[in-house]
Structures are given as C-alpha cells and as structure tokens.
Design a protein around this motif. Structure first.
Motif, PDB file in Angstrom:
ATOM      1  N   THR A  90      46.326  40.037  46.191  1.00  0.00           N
ATOM      2  CA  THR A  90      45.463  39.823  47.353  1.00  0.00           C
ATOM      3  C   THR A  90      44.184  40.633  47.175  1.00  0.00           C
ATOM      4  O   THR A  90      44.101  41.524  46.313  1.00  0.00           O
ATOM      5  CB  THR A  90      46.157  40.270  48.650  1.00  0.00           C
ATOM      6  OG1 THR A  90      46.363  41.692  48.593  1.00  0.00           O
ATOM      7  CG2 THR A  90      47.479  39.546  48.843  1.00  0.00           C
ATOM      8  N   GLU A 126      38.222  39.117  56.645  1.00  0.00           N
ATOM      9  CA  GLU A 126      38.998  37.903  56.911  1.00  0.00           C
ATOM     10  C   GLU A 126      39.729  37.402  55.671  1.00  0.00           C
ATOM     11  O   GLU A 126      40.614  36.542  55.777  1.00  0.00           O
ATOM     12  CB  GLU A 126      38.092  36.800  57.462  1.00  0.00           C
ATOM     13  CG  GLU A 126      37.028  36.320  56.488  1.00  0.00           C
ATOM     14  CD  GLU A 126      36.168  35.208  57.082  1.00  0.00           C
ATOM     15  OE1 GLU A 126      36.722  34.144  57.367  1.00  0.00           O
ATOM     16  OE2 GLU A 126      34.960  35.446  57.259  1.00  0.00           O
ATOM     17  N   PHE A 127      39.389  37.951  54.501  1.00  0.00           N
ATOM     18  CA  PHE A 127      40.010  37.501  53.257  1.00  0.00           C
ATOM     19  C   PHE A 127      40.976  38.526  52.682  1.00  0.00           C
ATOM     20  O   PHE A 127      41.544  38.294  51.612  1.00  0.00           O
ATOM     21  CB  PHE A 127      38.938  37.201  52.201  1.00  0.00           C
ATOM     22  CG  PHE A 127      37.890  36.223  52.642  1.00  0.00           C
ATOM     23  CD1 PHE A 127      38.202  34.890  52.813  1.00  0.00           C
ATOM     24  CD2 PHE A 127      36.592  36.638  52.904  1.00  0.00           C
ATOM     25  CE1 PHE A 127      37.243  33.970  53.220  1.00  0.00           C
ATOM     26  CE2 PHE A 127      35.630  35.743  53.320  1.00  0.00           C
ATOM     27  CZ  PHE A 127      35.951  34.412  53.486  1.00  0.00           C
ATOM     28  N   ARG A 130      44.229  37.341  51.446  1.00  0.00           N
ATOM     29  CA  ARG A 130      44.189  36.105  50.667  1.00  0.00           C
ATOM     30  C   ARG A 130      44.258  36.455  49.179  1.00  0.00           C
ATOM     31  O   ARG A 130      43.699  37.463  48.731  1.00  0.00           O
ATOM     32  CB  ARG A 130      42.914  35.316  50.972  1.00  0.00           C
ATOM     33  CG  ARG A 130      42.929  33.917  50.371  1.00  0.00           C
ATOM     34  CD  ARG A 130      41.734  33.102  50.794  1.00  0.00           C
ATOM     35  NE  ARG A 130      41.687  32.886  52.246  1.00  0.00           N
ATOM     36  CZ  ARG A 130      40.737  32.186  52.846  1.00  0.00           C
ATOM     37  NH1 ARG A 130      39.764  31.627  52.122  1.00  0.00           N
ATOM     38  NH2 ARG A 130      40.752  32.039  54.154  1.00  0.00           N
ATOM     39  N   GLU A 134      42.430  32.212  45.159  1.00  0.00           N
ATOM     40  CA  GLU A 134      42.149  31.225  46.200  1.00  0.00           C
ATOM     41  C   GLU A 134      40.722  31.354  46.733  1.00  0.00           C
ATOM     42  O   GLU A 134      40.318  30.570  47.592  1.00  0.00           O
ATOM     43  CB  GLU A 134      43.136  31.387  47.363  1.00  0.00           C
ATOM     44  CG  GLU A 134      44.587  31.155  46.979  1.00  0.00           C
ATOM     45  CD  GLU A 134      45.558  31.508  48.084  1.00  0.00           C
ATOM     46  OE1 GLU A 134      46.759  31.237  47.927  1.00  0.00           O
ATOM     47  OE2 GLU A 134      45.121  32.052  49.123  1.00  0.00           O
ATOM     48  N   LEU A 135      39.975  32.324  46.228  1.00  0.00           N
ATOM     49  CA  LEU A 135      38.623  32.577  46.725  1.00  0.00           C
ATOM     50  C   LEU A 135      37.593  31.774  45.947  1.00  0.00           C
ATOM     51  O   LEU A 135      37.811  31.373  44.798  1.00  0.00           O
ATOM     52  CB  LEU A 135      38.289  34.066  46.605  1.00  0.00           C
ATOM     53  CG  LEU A 135      39.212  35.055  47.308  1.00  0.00           C
ATOM     54  CD1 LEU A 135      38.734  36.479  47.039  1.00  0.00           C
ATOM     55  CD2 LEU A 135      39.282  34.777  48.799  1.00  0.00           C
TER      56      LEU A 135
END
Length: 250
Positions: A90, A126-127, A130, A134-135
């Motif tokens: 992440t 907000e990421f 994640r 996926e970015l």
C-alpha cells in the motif's frame, strides 16, 4: 558536497571524464545534456550506486565511500527512474520504508507521525491504503517522493523524475521538487532531459557533453543559445516567461 576529478570507464571507454563541481546547499541543481553525456552515471557515483574508477566525492568532509550505509541513508536519498517494487504494497507501507534507516522496520510513534506528515504533504491521504500498482503514474511518483520525504535527508537525488509522465503530472512533479527545496530546506539534485523544466525550476544547472562538464552555473548563465547549441548541436532561441529563460529549438 563536492566531487573532484571523477572518472568512470566501461570497456575501456571513458563515460565520465575528470568531472568536478560543488553542490550548493539548499538549492535545486539540474544535470542536463544529451543521451550518453554521463549525467546518470555521475548521479550514480554520487549516491554510491556506481563505483568510480578514480576521483573524490566529498560528503560533509569525508569521502563518501567511508560512510556507513545506515548513517549515509539518514543524510542522502536517491530515487532512480525505474522503481519496480515487486511486493504488493500500500502507499502507507511504501512510505514507511523511508523510515527504515531509523527504525530498522519497527516503527515507533515518531516514525508513524513522520510517515503521516509525508503522506499528507504529498496529498495522498485518500490513497494511503491503496496498493501502489493500482495508482496512476503521477500518483505513484508522488508516493515514491513521499517515501523520500519520510527518509528525512538533507540531500535528495532524483534521476529523471518526470520520465513517463504527461505534461500535467510532469509539471506537478517539478513544482513538488521546488517545494522540497523552498519549504523543507532540501538540497535536490536532478537528472533532467527537459531543459525548460530545468530552467524554470532550478537554481543551478550542470550541463554535460561527452562525459565532461560543458557549463556549470546559474540558470541564466547556462541557458544561453550559444551554450545550448554547443551541448545539443542544434540551434536555439531563448525567451523569458515570468523572468525565467526558456528555449525553443529549430
């Protein structure tokens, strides 16, 4: 930091030829020049990723080869243009890697606060949970910069940070570089191919040709049509936008 008489050869060919210059503290310094000019090799030598054949890299009064890796990594960070981490990480986990020289992988409360600040500074809240694969390209670059910020070094070396970014994300990346210097007091050294980014966002430019320094100086000293023509072997015109010299070639 300064380098003196750096020499590097591959298969008998000299790719870095007696290169010497100082790196002014608290400034953005861009290394420019055509492909094969020696920019990235010099960057690699400065960061100890590439062994030099001869010469000196003085870092805080000592040759950089004498520094212990853990102590050097608290003072100097490098981000190469290819960062292919194969683990499923992440954003938060990636940024936490920047604390490894201090924590050894066991984050304390202070480390977590620094990671949080780096994520916030790069506007990645907000990421944060994640996965990095996926970015978008621009988001991923920001995550890597956040990792470097979390490492909290005075010197930051970036090898082509705008590579593979569109003009919007590349411009934002250069604005971030400028903020690292102006707001956080970092000394940032970049390898750049886009000379107008170098001109607009740098304090100093070091121009390479054939493994040698063709010119080192302020932006206005280096960004002249004569110097650029010597470096790139094409004709240039120079204009100013917001007081900064920018070029077009033909």
């Amino acid at each position: 930091m300064f380098v003196k008489e750096l020499i590097k050869k591959y298969d008998g060919k000299t790719v870095v030829d007696s290169v010497s210059f100082d790196l002014p503290k608290g400034a953005v310094i861009s290394l420019i020049g055509p492909n094969g000019a020696g920019k990235s090799t010099v960057m690699g030598i400065i960061s100890r990723l590439i062994a030099r054949d001869s010469g000196c890299v003085d870092f805080e009064g000592e040759d950089i080869s004498s520094w212990k890796s853990k102590e050097l990594s608290k003072r100097l960070a490098i981000l190469m243009q290819s960062n292919n981490i194969q683990m499923k990480l992440t954003v938060e986990e990636l940024v936490a890697f920047g604390r490894f020289p201090y924590s050894g992988g066991r984050l304390m409360a202070e480390d977590k606060e620094i990671v949080d600040r780096a994520i916030s500074y790069m506007e990645l809240q907000e990421f944060r949970m994640r996965f990095i694969d996926e970015l978008s390209g621009g988001q991923r670059q920001r995550a890597y910069i956040a990792m470097v910020i979390a490492q909290d070094t005075e010197y930051i070396l970036l090898d082509e940070p705008t590579n593979n970014l569109d003009i919007y994300h590349a411009t934002n990346m250069m604005k971030i570089v400028r903020r690292l210097c102006d707001e956080l007091g970092k000394t940032v050294v970049l390898v750049l191919h886009e000379i107008n980014y170098a001109a607009f966002y740098s304090d100093y430019i070091c121009a390479f040709v054939d493994g040698k320094i063709a010119k080192f100086g302020t932006v206005k000293e280096v960004m002249t049509k004569e110097t650029l023509a010597e470096i790139y072997k094409v004709d240039f015109e120079i204009m100013e936008i917001a007081g900064k010299p920018l070029s077009i070639y033909y």
